[in-house]
Enzyme design. Structure first.
Site, PDB file in Angstrom:
ATOM      1  N   SER A   1       0.825  -1.215   0.000  1.00 32.28           N
ATOM      2  CA  SER A   1       0.000   0.000   0.000  1.00 32.28           C
ATOM      3  C   SER A   1       0.854   1.259   0.000  1.00 32.28           C
ATOM      4  O   SER A   1       0.328   2.358  -0.083  1.00 32.28           O
ATOM      5  CB  SER A   1      -0.902   0.012   1.240  1.00 32.28           C
ATOM      6  OG  SER A   1      -0.099   0.012   2.395  1.00 32.28           O
TER       7      SER A   1
ATOM      8  N   HIS B   1      -2.288  -2.235  -6.040  1.00 30.35           N
ATOM      9  CA  HIS B   1      -2.695  -1.857  -4.690  1.00 30.35           C
ATOM     10  C   HIS B   1      -4.209  -1.917  -4.595  1.00 30.35           C
ATOM     11  O   HIS B   1      -4.896  -0.985  -5.013  1.00 30.35           O
ATOM     12  CB  HIS B   1      -2.181  -0.462  -4.338  1.00 30.35           C
ATOM     13  CG  HIS B   1      -2.673   0.023  -3.003  1.00 30.35           C
ATOM     14  ND1 HIS B   1      -2.944   1.355  -2.754  1.00 30.35           N
ATOM     15  CD2 HIS B   1      -2.980  -0.653  -1.864  1.00 30.35           C
ATOM     16  CE1 HIS B   1      -3.392   1.479  -1.491  1.00 30.35           C
ATOM     17  NE2 HIS B   1      -3.414   0.272  -0.945  1.00 30.35           N
TER      18      HIS B   1
ATOM     19  N   GLU C   1      -5.107   0.877  -7.390  1.00 31.13           N
ATOM     20  CA  GLU C   1      -3.980   1.694  -7.859  1.00 31.13           C
ATOM     21  C   GLU C   1      -2.996   0.771  -8.561  1.00 31.13           C
ATOM     22  O   GLU C   1      -2.503  -0.187  -7.962  1.00 31.13           O
ATOM     23  CB  GLU C   1      -3.286   2.383  -6.674  1.00 31.13           C
ATOM     24  CG  GLU C   1      -4.032   3.611  -6.162  1.00 31.13           C
ATOM     25  CD  GLU C   1      -3.328   4.288  -4.979  1.00 31.13           C
ATOM     26  OE1 GLU C   1      -2.702   3.585  -4.170  1.00 31.13           O
ATOM     27  OE2 GLU C   1      -3.397   5.529  -4.873  1.00 31.13           O
TER      28      GLU C   1
ATOM     29  N   ASN D   1      -2.752   7.236  -0.339  1.00 29.68           N
ATOM     30  CA  ASN D   1      -2.149   7.302   0.998  1.00 29.68           C
ATOM     31  C   ASN D   1      -1.177   8.460   1.120  1.00 29.68           C
ATOM     32  O   ASN D   1      -1.014   9.008   2.206  1.00 29.68           O
ATOM     33  CB  ASN D   1      -1.464   5.972   1.333  1.00 29.68           C
ATOM     34  CG  ASN D   1      -2.483   4.885   1.636  1.00 29.68           C
ATOM     35  OD1 ASN D   1      -3.614   5.184   2.012  1.00 29.68           O
ATOM     36  ND2 ASN D   1      -2.105   3.637   1.445  1.00 29.68           N
TER      37      ASN D   1
END
Ligand code: T1G
Length: 703
Positions: free
Chosen positions: A418, A439, A451, A489
């Protein structure tokens, strides 16, 4: 029976032919036979031509290519073409008032204005695989071509309300059960429509939807639905407008209700909410494109996938793959962990069956596609391996080194990390060109966002394969470059930091979360971090501590909470506390005291913080980082960032995503605030060059 009868053009996208006593009007406007202006002109010309042609006793309307009609041309909305005569309403009125019966021959999709066109016809014949729906609410709109008035007259108020407020299409068989379709075609749709035309040739009267009895709301259905909507924090303008139009169908004469529907539609189509949602509609279709690769480079076949790790992520990924019919070898080092993973998968499917979303047989078919094993060598016949093991660089590097030796040449090696450096993982193999990041977002069998992380050395066909696989399994792929946290993130970090700073300055966790939920976020940032687990980012902060720039403001609040062993819901306490078995955040005075102590230690005088300041600083933190992500080339386009935040982090769709939201406010205004905070000594607000340039040149992130 002739499948294709030569047509004479009525416009550049509508053809006309006659077969015996039946006129055939064909819409041919790729890619979805959208009801653009030229289609509407052609249709009206066809209606008149059929009326004037004495040899014609009935008329078929059909679509060329893969569907009947995907609805109004969304790209023409808010342009003169959208309301240029003839409008869809005028075309439908001409069909309905025709003395000759019109038959809609439906294959593929009949959606939105396409279904409204079909409901203006006297009859509807559908291929068994066809799907019919009014998805306008998913664009922040309502069926503006008579759908809210004709559908309930054809199938009744309750099923019509479900279709219009849900926005999901129904299959042809269900449509036939409801009375929306008059006959199902097994193979040759045109032949079936021609046969139907001759079957009704002797009739002198033909059903007209508008003349059917208006729907009655005898059970107070609309009031119940209105109460349900009103209880939502953001019911959405479109849902309430759809409901009001259905109410009008039960109360007003047809023409008056039609005018009412059109007015509500015009309000919505001109409104900010629908424009934001339509931005996301097109953004989703852009996201799947990688210039120079998709559509040009052939994806590699993926007939078998090995998933390593049967934990929450690995199990979810395995489900996402078998749900799309792809066989999966599920690998865990220990039998006990493998059994736990399989048990979780079975439990998840059992819940799906109990909700009636899948049959037990369908689930059995999917579970048969999973081959569990503790032997890593089972990766040998996989076309793609996806690792979902412990989020530690050394663990991942060691695994990829083994995979490099065990996997067949040409196999693709993907990591579900991640936030870790996928280039570093690729460097642990002799095939960096075959390494990619996939991801997934948890739960991986539910969340659409994926992702696709593009390392420096990845081969074009590997990227093409990753994008094609993502779409095949129903995911929404967004390409990200390699950086700490990729797109989503990475933006979460400054968003959370700003919330922590606001805590120190005087806001409470509840105030911050409530202010951002009122803005439209699905969850407030602090409740979200309790849900995801405070320990994950604590570990990242500790990993990055040696390289953290010392001049940047740093809040000790989350570290101090973690040092107490409070990692969020998983430990029963984080920013909030939680009763056993409950996920409801409860404000905790101990945290208030901890925040005050952190403020004191940081020399911060606490003050009253307003909700608007909370929203501005937290949302602009997302925008500022998003601008840097664009500036660094991590995201291909601003709309990709919007998609990540709406689909992965609960940003409100009716605001279009963080970058679109900033565009709508005006970048000069947003930049001025960011620059002011930066100039006041808050170094973490330093705006990137791209942001500065767009703001000063009057540009937008979304071009
Ligand atoms: N208008 C304009 N372009 C459209 C379009 C539309 N309605 N639908 C799709 N496209 C484009 C899309 O952007 C993409 O473009 C290409 O077509 C292929 O789409 C008055 C007001 C029909 C199920 O909401 O659900 O009617 O990227 O990749 O997967 O009451 O498209 O190739 O340049 O999605 O096969 C109501 C929206 C409109 C249907 C086909 N209709 N479209 O899926 O192809 S409002 C909808 C879809 C309305 C009336 C109201 C899907 C599809 P590009 P695609 P697909």
């Amino acid at each position: 029976m002739p499948l294709d009868i030569p047509s004479a053009p009525l416009s550049d996208s509508v053809g006309y032919a006659r077969h015996a006593a039946v006129a055939i009007i064909t819409i041919d406007n790729p890619p979805v036979n959208g009801l653009g202006h030229s289609v509407r002109q052609g249709l009206l010309a066809g209606v008149k031509k059929a009326a004037d042609d004495q040899a014609v006793r009935a008329v078929i309307i059909r679509g060329a290519g893969r569907m009947f009609c995907g609805g109004a041309d969304i790209r023409q909305f808010n342009t003169p073409a959208a309301s240029a005569a003839p409008t869809s309403r005028q075309v439908v009125a001409a069909i309905e008032s025709s003395a000759k019966p019109f038959i809609a021959a439906i294959h593929g999709n009949a959606l939105g204005g396409g279904l409204e066109l079909a409901m203006g016809c006297h009859y509807r014949i559908a291929d068994r695989a066809a799907r019919l729906g009014l998805p306008e609410i998913k664009l922040g709109l309502l069926p503006g071509g008579g759908g809210t008035q004709r559908l309930p007259r054809l199938i009744g108020l309750s099923p019509a309300l479900g279709m219009i407020l849900g926005g999901n299409p129904i299959g042809a068989a269900r449509a036939a059960e409801l009375g929306l379709v008059d006959r199902l075609a097994d193979d040759d749709l045109l032949a079936a429509a021609l046969e139907f035309a001759s079957d009704i040739a002797a009739q002198t009267e033909h059903p007209v939807a508008r003349n059917r009895p208006p729907p009655q709301d005898t059970s107070g259905l609309i009031a119940q639905e209105r109460a349900r909507l009103s209880s939502r924090r953001h019911p959405g303008a479109a849902a309430l407008a759809c409901l009001n139009c259905l109410d009008a169908a039960t109360l007003m004469p047809f023409e008056e209700a039609l005018t009412y529907e059109r007015s509500r539609f015009e309000e919505l189509v001109a409104g900010a909410e629908s424009k934001a949602i339509r931005h996301l509609f097109f953004a989703e279709r852009e996201a799947g494109k990688i210039p120079g690769i998709t559509g040009k480079v052939e994806p590699l076949p993926v007939n078998r996938v090995a998933v390593i790790g049967a934990g929450t992520m690995g199990g979810g990924i395995a489900m996402a793959l078998v749900n799309a019919g792809i066989p999966v070898t599920l690998i865990e080092r220990e039998a006990a962990a493998l059994d736990r993973g399989l048990a979780t998968i079975r439990k998840n499917y059992a819940i799906t069956v109990s909700k009636g979303k899948l049959s037990a047989e369908a689930v059995a078919e999917r579970e048969k596609l999973i081959t569990p094993t503790v032997e890593l060598s089972a990766v040998a016949d996989a076309d793609l391996v996806i690792e979902a093991v412990f989020e530690d660089m050394e663990v991942k590097k060691a695994l990829f080194d083994e995979l490099d030796r065990l996997c067949r040449p040409g196999a693709i090696l993907a990591t579900n990390t991640s936030r870790l450096d996928v280039n570093a993982i690729a460097s642990a193999t002799s095939r960096p060109e075959a390494v990619v990041g996939l991801h997934f977002f948890s739960p991986a069998n539910v969340m659409r966002l994926l992702e696709v992380v593009r390392p420096d050395k990845v081969a074009p066909e590997v990227m093409a394969t990753a994008m094609a696989l993502a779409q095949h399994i129903g995911k929404l792929p967004v390409v990200s470059g390699v950086c700490e946290g990729f797109i989503g993130n990475r933006m979460l970090t400054p968003y959370w930091k700003e919330a922590w700073f606001l805590l120190e300055e005087g806001a409470s966790p509840s105030q911050i979360d409530r202010a951002l939920q009122d803005f439209g976020m699905a969850m407030g940032p602090l409740a979200l971090s309790d849900l995801t687990g405070l320990d994950i980012n604590w570990a990242a902060r500790k990993r990055l501590a040696p390289t953290r720039p010392k001049h940047l403001r740093y809040s000790r609040v989350p570290d101090r909470i973690c040092e107490l062993g409070r990692f969020g819901q998983k430990t029963g306490a984080g920013f909030y506390r939680y009763e056993p078995g409950s996920r409801t955040p409860i404000p905790d005075p101990d945290i208030d005291a901890l925040i005050e102590e952190c403020a004191r230690e940081a020399g911060i005088r606490r003050r009253t913080v307003t909700d608007s300041e909370i929203v501005e600083r937290c949302i602009y933190a997302l925008v500022n980082e998003g601008a840097s992500i664009l500036n660094d080339g991590i995201a291909q386009r601003a709309s990709d960032i919007d998609l990540v935040y709406v689909n992965g982090y609960g940003f409100p769709a009716h605001r279009g995503g963080p970058m679109y939201h900033a565009d709508m406010i005006g970048l000069a205004s947003v930049f001025a605030r960011v620059e002011a905070w930066h100039a006041a000594g808050e170094a973490h607000w330093a705006p990137c060059e791209l942001f500065r340039r767009l703001a000063t040149e009057g540009g937008q992130f979304n071009r």
